[in-house]
Structures are given as C-alpha cells and as structure tokens.
Design a protein around this motif. Structure first.
Motif, PDB file in Angstrom:
ATOM      1  N   GLY A 158       0.822  -1.210   0.000  1.00 56.65           N
ATOM      2  CA  GLY A 158       0.000   0.000   0.000  1.00 56.65           C
ATOM      3  C   GLY A 158       0.850   1.251   0.000  1.00 56.65           C
ATOM      4  O   GLY A 158       1.952   1.276  -0.540  1.00 56.65           O
ATOM      5  N   LEU A 159       0.342   2.264   0.637  1.00 56.66           N
ATOM      6  CA  LEU A 159       1.007   3.556   0.681  1.00 56.66           C
ATOM      7  C   LEU A 159       1.982   3.582   1.848  1.00 56.66           C
ATOM      8  O   LEU A 159       1.602   3.290   2.977  1.00 56.66           O
ATOM      9  N   GLU A 160       3.220   3.918   1.567  1.00 59.05           N
ATOM     10  CA  GLU A 160       4.229   4.037   2.616  1.00 59.05           C
ATOM     11  C   GLU A 160       4.574   5.504   2.776  1.00 59.05           C
ATOM     12  O   GLU A 160       4.995   6.156   1.822  1.00 59.05           O
ATOM     13  N   ILE A 161       4.381   6.002   3.977  1.00 51.72           N
ATOM     14  CA  ILE A 161       4.597   7.409   4.272  1.00 51.72           C
ATOM     15  C   ILE A 161       5.682   7.523   5.336  1.00 51.72           C
ATOM     16  O   ILE A 161       5.605   6.885   6.381  1.00 51.72           O
ATOM     17  N   THR A 162       6.677   8.342   5.057  1.00 55.83           N
ATOM     18  CA  THR A 162       7.727   8.625   6.029  1.00 55.83           C
ATOM     19  C   THR A 162       7.564  10.087   6.430  1.00 55.83           C
ATOM     20  O   THR A 162       7.666  10.979   5.584  1.00 55.83           O
TER      21      THR A 162
END
Length: 182
Positions: A158-162
């Motif tokens: 899915g979406l990986e947010i840092t």
C-alpha cells in the motif's frame, strides 16, 4: 463503460481501504479484461485531469506492479498540474488538496514542482479546521498528512509514508546570568 465505472467505484474504495489496512484488503481478482477496461477509461479521462488523477492514484495503489501501464507521461503530468493551478487561482482549496495528494502519490519524485507555499498550507489548514467533526475531516487529514510527509511511496503493501521528525517544542534551558550583589 458502466461496468468500468462500477469497477472504478470499487477500486477507489479498495485503494482507501488498502491505505488504512494493507493486509486486510481482499484481492479483487481484477482480470486482464477488467484491467484493460480501466486503462481504457483512464485514457478517456485525460480530458478531465482531476478525474484522471483520482483514478490513476487508485489504480497505482491497488496494482503498483502495473503502474508503468498507466501512461503517466509529461502530457498527463502537465495536465494535472494545470488543473491544480486552476484550483489554486480560484481558491478552491478542497479540490486543491485532493489534486495535490493524488499527484503526490502518482509521481512522488515530481512533488516539489507543485510549489506548495505558505498561503497554500494556510488555506488547506482552514479547510481541515472547517471540516472538523464532519464526515470529510478524516479524508482531508489524510491528504494533509500525505502532503506534509517527507517521503511517499507505493508498494505492494500500500502507501508508505515517512514523516519528518517532529520538531521539539521543548525549549533549551539557558543558564541564568550570574547575579552579583554589590
């Protein structure tokens, strides 16, 4: 195209669910014919860049291994960017937030080109504040988190947010000047 529109409604919902719970999304079993129909509809939507962006983002989240098939060329990027500028100029902040978020996910490496400035952030913050306790607040909060992230990527999970490290609100204690009584 009605069947394709139904697929897109399902894909949009599934993409949002994948963002929330990557392991909990049921495989939609999108066969080659359905995927081709969605790509054809995406191509058709190149006349409507905000609709194109939403669909491309959803398709990329669901099938990141097929993102290259979405035809996100310079024409598409410039079209989406022009639409974002219209939203900025007309002060349509809700549309601006959505379009910027879609574009961030579609082409994270080009995000800096959007030139989101302090006035944009203040406008988006007002939208978030006005939507508080409303049904759209979680969506706008998600959009702003994605826009504020240090890094955004799409993987099979899915979406990986840092996020950037939080700024410390603790002030450093400065030594008091020495007081001398004469």
């Amino acid at each position: 195209y009605r069947k394709v529109d139904a697929w897109f409604a399902l894909i949009q919902l599934a993409a949002r669910m994948k963002i929330l719970q990557p392991d909990g999304v049921v495989d939609l079993d999108i066969d080659a014919a359905a995927w081709q129909g969605m790509k054809d509809q995406l191509e058709f939507k190149r006349r409507n860049w905000d609709s194109f962006a939403m669909r491309a983002m959803s398709m990329k989240i669901l099938k990141p291994d097929k993102a290259a098939e979405l035809n996100i060329d310079d024409l598409a990027w410039q079209g989406m960017k022009q639409r974002l500028e219209v939203f900025r100029e007309k002060d349509w902040r809700q549309d601006f937030i959505r379009q910027a978020m879609y574009m961030r996910i579609i082409c994270p490496d080009k995000f800096a080109e959007l030139n989101i400035d302090d006035a944009d952030w203040q406008g988006m913050k007002k939208v978030l504040e006005k939507s508080y306790r409303g049904r759209n607040w979680p969506f706008y909060a998600m959009c702003l988190k994605i826009l504020a992230a240090d890094k955004v990527g799409v993987t099979d999970q899915g979406l990986e947010i840092t996020m950037r490290p939080p700024e410390s609100f603790k002030s450093e204690k400065k030594p008091r000047p020495e007081r001398k009584n004469f």
